[in-house]
Design a protein around this motif. Structure first.
Motif, PDB file in Angstrom:
ATOM      1  N   THR A 219      -2.371  -8.343 -13.512  1.00  0.00           N
ATOM      2  CA  THR A 219      -3.620  -7.863 -12.899  1.00  0.00           C
ATOM      3  C   THR A 219      -3.637  -8.020 -11.381  1.00  0.00           C
ATOM      4  O   THR A 219      -4.404  -7.346 -10.707  1.00  0.00           O
ATOM      5  N   ASN A 220      -2.798  -8.870 -10.837  1.00  0.00           N
ATOM      6  CA  ASN A 220      -2.693  -8.970  -9.384  1.00  0.00           C
ATOM      7  C   ASN A 220      -1.400  -8.320  -8.888  1.00  0.00           C
ATOM      8  O   ASN A 220      -1.419  -7.506  -7.962  1.00  0.00           O
ATOM      9  N   LEU A 221      -0.299  -8.642  -9.535  1.00  0.00           N
ATOM     10  CA  LEU A 221       0.997  -8.135  -9.063  1.00  0.00           C
ATOM     11  C   LEU A 221       1.034  -6.602  -9.030  1.00  0.00           C
ATOM     12  O   LEU A 221       1.475  -6.007  -8.049  1.00  0.00           O
ATOM     13  N   LEU A 222       0.556  -5.966 -10.079  1.00  0.00           N
ATOM     14  CA  LEU A 222       0.636  -4.493 -10.110  1.00  0.00           C
ATOM     15  C   LEU A 222      -0.257  -3.856  -9.053  1.00  0.00           C
ATOM     16  O   LEU A 222       0.115  -2.853  -8.437  1.00  0.00           O
ATOM     17  N   ASP A 223      -1.439  -4.447  -8.812  1.00  0.00           N
ATOM     18  CA  ASP A 223      -2.293  -3.940  -7.725  1.00  0.00           C
ATOM     19  C   ASP A 223      -1.547  -4.013  -6.393  1.00  0.00           C
ATOM     20  O   ASP A 223      -1.565  -3.078  -5.592  1.00  0.00           O
ATOM     21  N   LEU A 224      -0.893  -5.150  -6.158  1.00  0.00           N
ATOM     22  CA  LEU A 224      -0.182  -5.339  -4.886  1.00  0.00           C
ATOM     23  C   LEU A 224       1.003  -4.368  -4.770  1.00  0.00           C
ATOM     24  O   LEU A 224       1.310  -3.894  -3.672  1.00  0.00           O
ATOM     25  N   MET A 225       1.629  -4.077  -5.897  1.00  0.00           N
ATOM     26  CA  MET A 225       2.751  -3.122  -5.869  1.00  0.00           C
ATOM     27  C   MET A 225       2.245  -1.711  -5.582  1.00  0.00           C
ATOM     28  O   MET A 225       2.851  -0.959  -4.816  1.00  0.00           O
ATOM     29  N   LYS A 226       1.102  -1.361  -6.185  1.00  0.00           N
ATOM     30  CA  LYS A 226       0.549  -0.009  -5.956  1.00  0.00           C
ATOM     31  C   LYS A 226       0.151   0.178  -4.498  1.00  0.00           C
ATOM     32  O   LYS A 226       0.191   1.276  -3.961  1.00  0.00           O
TER      33      LYS A 226
ATOM     34  N   GLN B 209      -2.315 -15.876  -7.766  1.00  0.00           N
ATOM     35  CA  GLN B 209      -2.908 -14.663  -7.204  1.00  0.00           C
ATOM     36  C   GLN B 209      -2.993 -14.809  -5.694  1.00  0.00           C
ATOM     37  O   GLN B 209      -3.154 -15.906  -5.159  1.00  0.00           O
ATOM     38  N   ARG B 210      -2.876 -13.679  -5.016  1.00  0.00           N
ATOM     39  CA  ARG B 210      -2.801 -13.713  -3.546  1.00  0.00           C
ATOM     40  C   ARG B 210      -4.160 -13.427  -2.916  1.00  0.00           C
ATOM     41  O   ARG B 210      -5.086 -12.966  -3.569  1.00  0.00           O
TER      42      ARG B 210
END
Ligand SMILES: Cc1cc2nc3c(=O)[nH]c(=O)nc-3n(C[C@H](O)[C@H](O)[C@H](O)COP(=O)(O)OP(=O)(O)OC[C@H]3O[C@@H](n4cnc5c(N)ncnc54)[C@H](O)[C@@H]3O)c2cc1C
Length: 328
Positions: free
Chosen positions: A32-39, A114-115
């Motif tokens: 839920t955090n990593l994929l947002d940051l990748m997008k 989470q960042r």
């Protein structure tokens, strides 16, 4: 989104072996955090190692307290009877975060990692030392209403966003970590770090280390604990200020206070001055106010977040009063 290699692993050793082969690989928890940051092109791993199948989902009583599996979902953790009974502050903190759907996906390990939600960190058109070391900090002179009032440097004024971690800080949790060389336990106060000159680093985890569990030591303040979160709207919003507080009482006397604040620093901010002030004092409104003053006197606000000082005082007082009254 940049293309990447995807692997799924079935045991911790396999996960660690794979990640050690590639310094640009990242573990995937709930995503839920990593994929947002990748997008958003903020995180650019070239390999994703899905750890969702690892059997690190158990929440169980141990001799010293309770162990939370790193892959247990936030929802399962918050609603677990052992957590609701023994660590209600943690349950409330988790349920104050994100939305039901996100908590159903998010894992305990991923929550800790989470960042920041600093908008300049997310905007790749602006300078950000956390995203691109050496590029500068756009938030320092920019719109910094959501940002830090404690422990910031000119390199970074971002705040750490996790609600769960604020309770874990007040609960003196330990993070259990496995690498190819060893297992180590990181006390929660040492897990997240202040920005210093290297804000690109959020925590003391090394590449190749897998969080396997979070351990909660027993405490005697479950019935006198609170989590207060102040935010712009009641759901789907990160804390402007939050406070986790637990009071060990002997009648009306505070034997010890355990207090952490969120939304104010690059890591969960342990309110050590408030804790020291309250030790062996009577649990009165006047003493709660003085403890809040003692903590917030250290604040160094930025151009747009002076309001956090008064908000922090009120949140501290509210949390202490709520903890004193007790959970029903
Ligand atoms: C709209 C929205 C609103 C939100 N609001 C809030 C809020 O109010 N409060 C709040 O606290 N949070 C909030 N969140 C954040 C949410 O809680 C986190 O996204 C979530 O907890 C991350 O967990 P995850 O398992 O999905 O992590 P992932 O995205 O899978 O991973 C996050 C990071 O952790 C690493 N990682 C994951 N597991 C491990 C492990 N076991 N060992 C080592 N590394 C690991 C990954 O490589 C990645 O770098 C919000 C999120 C969204 C999208």
């Amino acid at each position: 989104m940049k293309s990447f290699k995807f692997s799924a692993v079935n045991n911790p050793a396999e996960a660690i072996t794979l990640i050690n082969k590639n310094t640009d690989a990242a573990f995937l928890g709930g995503g839920t955090n990593l994929l947002d940051l990748m997008k958003e092109h903020v995180a650019l791993p070239n390999e994703i190692i899905d750890i969702g199948n690892l059997s690190l989902k158990e929440i169980k009583a141990t001799a010293s307290g309770i162990s939370l599996g790193a892959l247990a979902k936030n929802t399962a953790t918050a609603n677990h009877p052992l957590i609701r009974k023994n660590f209600p502050m943690l349950s409330k903190a988790i349920l104050a975060g994100a939305s039901a759907q996100i908590r159903n996906m998010a894992t305990n390990g991923g929550n800790l990692l989470q960042r920041t939600r600093c908008s300049y960190f997310y905007d790749i058109a602006t300078p950000c030392n956390k995203r691109n070391p050496g590029s500068g900090c756009a938030a320092l002179e920019g719109f910094n209403r959501m940002h830090a009032i404690f422990g910031w440097t000119r390199e970074c004024v971002a705040v750490y966003p996790s609600d769960m971690s604020i309770a874990l800080s007040a609960l003196n949790a330990n993070v259990k970590v496995l690498s190819s060389e060893r297992e180590r336990i990181i006390p929660f106060q040492d897990f997240h770090i202040l920005p210093g000159a290297h804000p690109e680093k959020d925590n003391s985890l090394q590449h190749g280390e897998l969080i396997t569990a979070i351990e909660l030591p027993k405490n005697d303040f479950a019935e006198h604990s609170a989590y207060i979160k102040i935010r712009d709207r009641n759901s789907y919003a990160f804390a402007l200020v939050s406070v986790a507080a637990g009071l060990t009482l002997n009648g009306n006397t505070i034997q010890a206070a355990s207090i952490a604040m969120g939304g104010v620093a690059h890591k969960p901010w342990r309110a050590l001055n408030a804790e020291a002030y309250l030790k062996d004092k009577a649990a009165t409104a006047a003493n709660f106010a003085k403890a809040a003053e003692a903590e917030m006197a250290l604040a160094q606000p930025l151009a747009h977040n002076k309001f956090k000082i008064e908000m922090g005082k009120k949140a501290l007082i509210n949390a202490l009063e709520t903890a004193f009254k007790g959970n029903i």
